[in-house]
Scaffold this active site. Sequence first.
Site, PDB file in Angstrom:
ATOM      1  N   ARG A   1       0.844  -1.211   0.000  1.00 52.47           N
ATOM      2  CA  ARG A   1       0.000   0.000   0.000  1.00 52.47           C
ATOM      3  C   ARG A   1       0.873   1.252   0.000  1.00 52.47           C
ATOM      4  NH1 ARG A   1      -1.340   2.139   4.477  1.00 52.47           N
ATOM      5  NH2 ARG A   1      -1.916   0.230   5.541  1.00 52.47           N
TER       6      ARG A   1
ATOM      7  N   TYR B   1     -15.470  16.478 -16.735  1.00 46.96           N
ATOM      8  CA  TYR B   1     -15.897  15.073 -16.681  1.00 46.96           C
ATOM      9  C   TYR B   1     -17.044  14.905 -15.687  1.00 46.96           C
ATOM     10  CZ  TYR B   1     -15.628  10.050 -15.974  1.00 46.96           C
ATOM     11  OH  TYR B   1     -15.930   8.727 -15.872  1.00 46.96           O
TER      12      TYR B   1
ATOM     13  N   ASP C   1      -6.694  18.409 -15.227  1.00 47.33           N
ATOM     14  CA  ASP C   1      -6.975  17.040 -15.644  1.00 47.33           C
ATOM     15  C   ASP C   1      -6.573  16.936 -17.116  1.00 47.33           C
ATOM     16  OD1 ASP C   1      -8.113  14.682 -16.594  1.00 47.33           O
ATOM     17  OD2 ASP C   1      -9.862  14.809 -15.282  1.00 47.33           O
TER      18      ASP C   1
ATOM     19  N   LYS D   1      -7.616   5.849 -19.857  1.00 44.11           N
ATOM     20  CA  LYS D   1      -7.835   6.344 -21.214  1.00 44.11           C
ATOM     21  C   LYS D   1      -6.543   6.222 -22.035  1.00 44.11           C
ATOM     22  CE  LYS D   1     -11.677   7.176 -19.104  1.00 44.11           C
ATOM     23  NZ  LYS D   1     -12.011   8.457 -18.522  1.00 44.11           N
TER      24      LYS D   1
HETATM   25  C1  LIG Z   1     -12.565   8.881 -17.264  1.00 39.87           C
HETATM   26  C2  LIG Z   1     -12.194  10.205 -16.737  1.00 39.87           C
HETATM   27  C3  LIG Z   1     -12.022  10.419 -15.362  1.00 39.87           C
HETATM   28  C4  LIG Z   1     -12.304   9.331 -14.337  1.00 39.87           C
HETATM   29  O1  LIG Z   1     -11.442   8.252 -14.483  1.00 39.87           O
HETATM   30  P1  LIG Z   1     -11.835   6.746 -14.054  1.00 39.87           P
HETATM   31  O2  LIG Z   1     -10.593   5.998 -14.398  1.00 39.87           O
HETATM   32  O3  LIG Z   1     -13.029   6.345 -14.853  1.00 39.87           O
HETATM   33  O4  LIG Z   1     -12.129   6.767 -12.593  1.00 39.87           O
HETATM   34  C5  LIG Z   1     -11.622  11.678 -14.953  1.00 39.87           C
HETATM   35  N1  LIG Z   1     -11.413  12.682 -15.834  1.00 39.87           N
HETATM   36  C6  LIG Z   1     -11.568  12.505 -17.157  1.00 39.87           C
HETATM   37  C7  LIG Z   1     -11.325  13.650 -18.082  1.00 39.87           C
HETATM   38  C8  LIG Z   1     -11.952  11.270 -17.662  1.00 39.87           C
HETATM   39  O5  LIG Z   1     -12.120  11.118 -18.974  1.00 39.87           O
END
Ligand SMILES: *Cc1c(COP(=O)(O)O)cnc(C)c1O
Length: 386
Positions: free
Chosen positions: A54, A106, A178, A203
């Site tokens: 962890r 998001y 982000d 992604k």
């Molecule tokens: C998918 C996404 C998230 C969240 O990510 P997860 O892996 O689904 O928890 C946050 N910000 C953006 C821009 C995303 O496309």
Amino acid sequence: MSRKEQREYRLETLSVHEGVYKDTAYNSVTTPIYPSSTFAFERIGQHKGYDYTRSGNPTRQALADNLAALEGGTGAWVTCTGMATFTTLGYLFKAGDHIVTGKDIYSGTIRFLNTVLPTHGVETSFVNMSDPDEVRKAIRPNTKAVLIETPSNPLLNIVDIAAITAVAREHGLLSIADNTFMSPYFQRPFEFGVDIVVHSTTKYLNGHSDVVGGAIITRDAKLGERIAFLVNALGTACSPFDAWLVLRGVKTLAYRMEAHQRNAMAVARFLADHPKVKKVYYPGLETHPGHALAKKQMRGFGGMVSFDADLDKVNLDEFFARLELFSLAESLGGVESLIEQPWTMSHSSISEQARTEGGISPSTVRMSLGIEHPDDLVADLRAALG
Ligand SMILES: *Cc1c(COP(=O)(O)O)cnc(C)c1O
């Protein structure tokens, strides 16, 4: 490869070599997976750098070092999902604090800021971030941070990162970006003054639609220490196996991003001329209102394209069913092309009013272009649109 030996390597090279730990037992060329939950001490107070998974793990650290190098940060922490990055960052704030972010970020992040953080006394204002004045006006005496997401989702509006971080600095606020939609190959928010970059590695960084994960990357080492503390204390880190998958995926990031972009451009151009399409959203098109800014702060336009179909001429259900190469699915950034209707899918968790105000309607379609041949994707769309 240690930090010290690094010359000015480019992203293509860093993504393959940075953080890759070779196993000295058998001279493996790739990083082994260390699923061990615990690591033995050699004697009291002496171990080989890891004691409990962890808190730290060699496979996870390899990915963290790689991602820190790609974004140009001092340190990175990889989490079990993209949302776990926000869970972790949420603990930087205390009751009475306030955050400013964009209206069209998001939807999962909107849900977190709207329903989870308020139970801890932290409030968020959602503004049109394409206008730095709106950000400035939303700042209160108790504002602590701005959260930037650009391009936005699903309409790909562009936020001027340098302008927003300038406002943040004026008011002593933490700035967080982000960078999931662009990846460090096309956009590096640290170059425009942000303090923290976050990713859903689910992604583009992983890129193969086979893991969920996240990353927090810091510019300042002191802030990094705080993040390291929180990730360990909260238990938001990812498993060694998931870290290994992302490390495997990230090695081809540059080449995948080029292919995603080539396909997005081909599809955007095709749709822009199509009689059954009302409007195309892609920052690479000269007609996109953020095109000039995108050219300034991004090194490419990415692999996401959205459009408004003319619902008098297209039945979306039939259109989706006729497509052979696109799966009707949420998420993005994988090698295979995906298509979806934000109204009922990716953005259904936000209120109808917020969706409408944000310019999303039932005719809006969002695509994540994969790395297939562009002619095949265009032919598939042409046939399905009829
Ligand atoms: C998918 C996404 C998230 C969240 O990510 P997860 O892996 O689904 O928890 C946050 N910000 C953006 C821009 C995303 O496309």
